[in-house]
Design an enzyme around this catalytic site. Sequence first.
Site, PDB file in Angstrom:
ATOM      1  N   LEU A 177      -6.192  46.458  99.590  1.00 23.26           N
ATOM      2  CA  LEU A 177      -7.655  45.663  99.693  1.00 23.26           C
ATOM      3  C   LEU A 177      -7.205  44.282  99.614  1.00 23.26           C
ATOM      4  CD1 LEU A 177      -9.834  47.710  97.393  1.00 23.26           C
ATOM      5  CD2 LEU A 177     -10.151  47.184  99.707  1.00 23.26           C
ATOM      6  N   GLY A 281      -5.400  43.293  94.081  1.00 21.24           N
ATOM      7  CA  GLY A 281      -4.940  42.194  93.154  1.00 21.24           C
ATOM      8  C   GLY A 281      -5.536  41.798  91.937  1.00 21.24           C
ATOM      9  N   GLN A 290     -13.307  42.081  86.385  1.00 19.08           N
ATOM     10  CA  GLN A 290     -11.968  42.593  86.100  1.00 19.08           C
ATOM     11  C   GLN A 290     -11.878  42.907  84.567  1.00 19.08           C
ATOM     12  OE1 GLN A 290      -8.936  40.419  88.245  1.00 19.08           O
ATOM     13  NE2 GLN A 290     -10.253  40.481  90.130  1.00 19.08           N
ATOM     14  N   CYS A 444     -17.069  21.826 104.478  1.00 17.79           N
ATOM     15  CA  CYS A 444     -16.816  22.038 103.192  1.00 17.79           C
ATOM     16  C   CYS A 444     -15.654  21.723 102.593  1.00 17.79           C
ATOM     17  CB  CYS A 444     -17.322  23.617 102.890  1.00 17.79           C
ATOM     18  SG  CYS A 444     -15.973  24.719 103.954  1.00 17.79           S
TER      19      CYS A 444
END
Length: 496
Positions: A177, A281, A290, A444
Amino acid sequence: MLILIRFSGEISTKAKRTRLRFLDRLARNIADALEGLSFELKRDWSRFFVETSSPAALEVLPRVFGIQSISAVERYPGGQLPEIVRAGQKLFQERVQGRRFAVRARRTGAKTQGFSAQEIERQLGAALLPQALKVDLEDPEVTVHVEVRDGQAYFFTEQVAGPGGLPLGVEGRAVVLISGGFDSAVAAWLMLKRGVALDYLFCNLGGVAHQQGVLHVLKILSDQWSYGDRPRLHAIDFQPLMKELQERTQPRYWQILLKRLMYRAAEQVAQETHSLGIVTGEAIGQVSSQTLQNLHVISQVARLPVLRPLLGYNKEEIIAQARRIGTYELSAAVAEYCAIVARHPATRASLKAVLAEEERLDLGMLEQAVAHRSVFDLRTLKAQAFSSPGIEIEEIPQGAVVLDLRSPASYRTWHYPGALSLDFFKALEDYRTLDRTRTYVLYCELGLKSAHLAELMRKAGYRAFHFKGGLKNLMRYAVEKDLVPPELLPTSALFE
């Protein structure tokens, strides 16, 4: 030029049959790395040798997993001690002249008998000493290496470290992912190092601009670190799923539910690619999704093993590793991107509560999104895939409305003269209320959010652009156009 290749010590510990299989795979990976160069590859039980006329081989080989180190060597036939000493003296007497030196020797092979490595070191050291300043075994300026095996002597002065690990492909395949940020790229590299071939799944929340950033990062991993494999990127448009999630579920569970959807998608791709695991990750406690409790809840949706090589890493360690493998600059530009941010996210979600929220979602949308994904062959991908025709701009047109998508605090610190402050996440919902007769230039911090919103506005019929390169480039532009004196630019804004 002759290059001696030492393979990882882990390969040497394997049983004979496994070792031969690993060495066969390593040989194929080396050949792939050297594709396009003129070379000849030979091997024995404990060494590989590459003969080539191309210096580029010295740059490529240290990126082949399973290689512990390499050296450009001089080979001399003859395995007797006097011959070795004469050859070494001839090769190195000029290099050690007036300098501190040491001799390091290694002797193997049945054909070499009657003397030890220590005798080589003593006699060759004595032969070179008259030309040198002195012998210095602790801190030599020049180290003369001699490796004697099967009637041949190999001389060299440098060892270039390789990545070690296992040959890519010997441990099967997994799906990563990937977000394009520091964490997922480093996690992928660590799995490559352990011999796991990879395909990548990108669940796109940020449009074309985000996908282009991810492709840039993956080109580093595929072109420089995936020799012996042909990895692919599977890109899924997750924006409809994100909207569904926002409309039907409680905000405090958004991140957990999103991760579970991504895991489901990864399993579908893994089934099609015959992959044996899912790589992420994630690191314990780095963000709200997490925490150990939330990782437990997220993992319940997966039937395949979930591999998290960064679990115990600090962010600083991850960033340092990204610098070493070459993804740092690109990942810094991509940054971690997620358009779902809850004000008070759940940090200790219960599985029961998450399952109840998940029942509100139409999982058939996920099936459709996976079925309609885009697939990229990363090794053959051309530069055209990274272009943004028409959206990027490097000058502000006359009369354009300039929109600053950063935080209000950043806007107050510095903004382009006349620019309007617009909250990015609010703009994602309300941009259709803007005047369609105007031209808009968005900016941005890094150009990621602005490119995403400009893309959405264009699809809705607006004349919208994003300023290429984000804040730093815009500040330079403002100075060049004499719109802002350089001394008024806040240093802190350059590092946002």
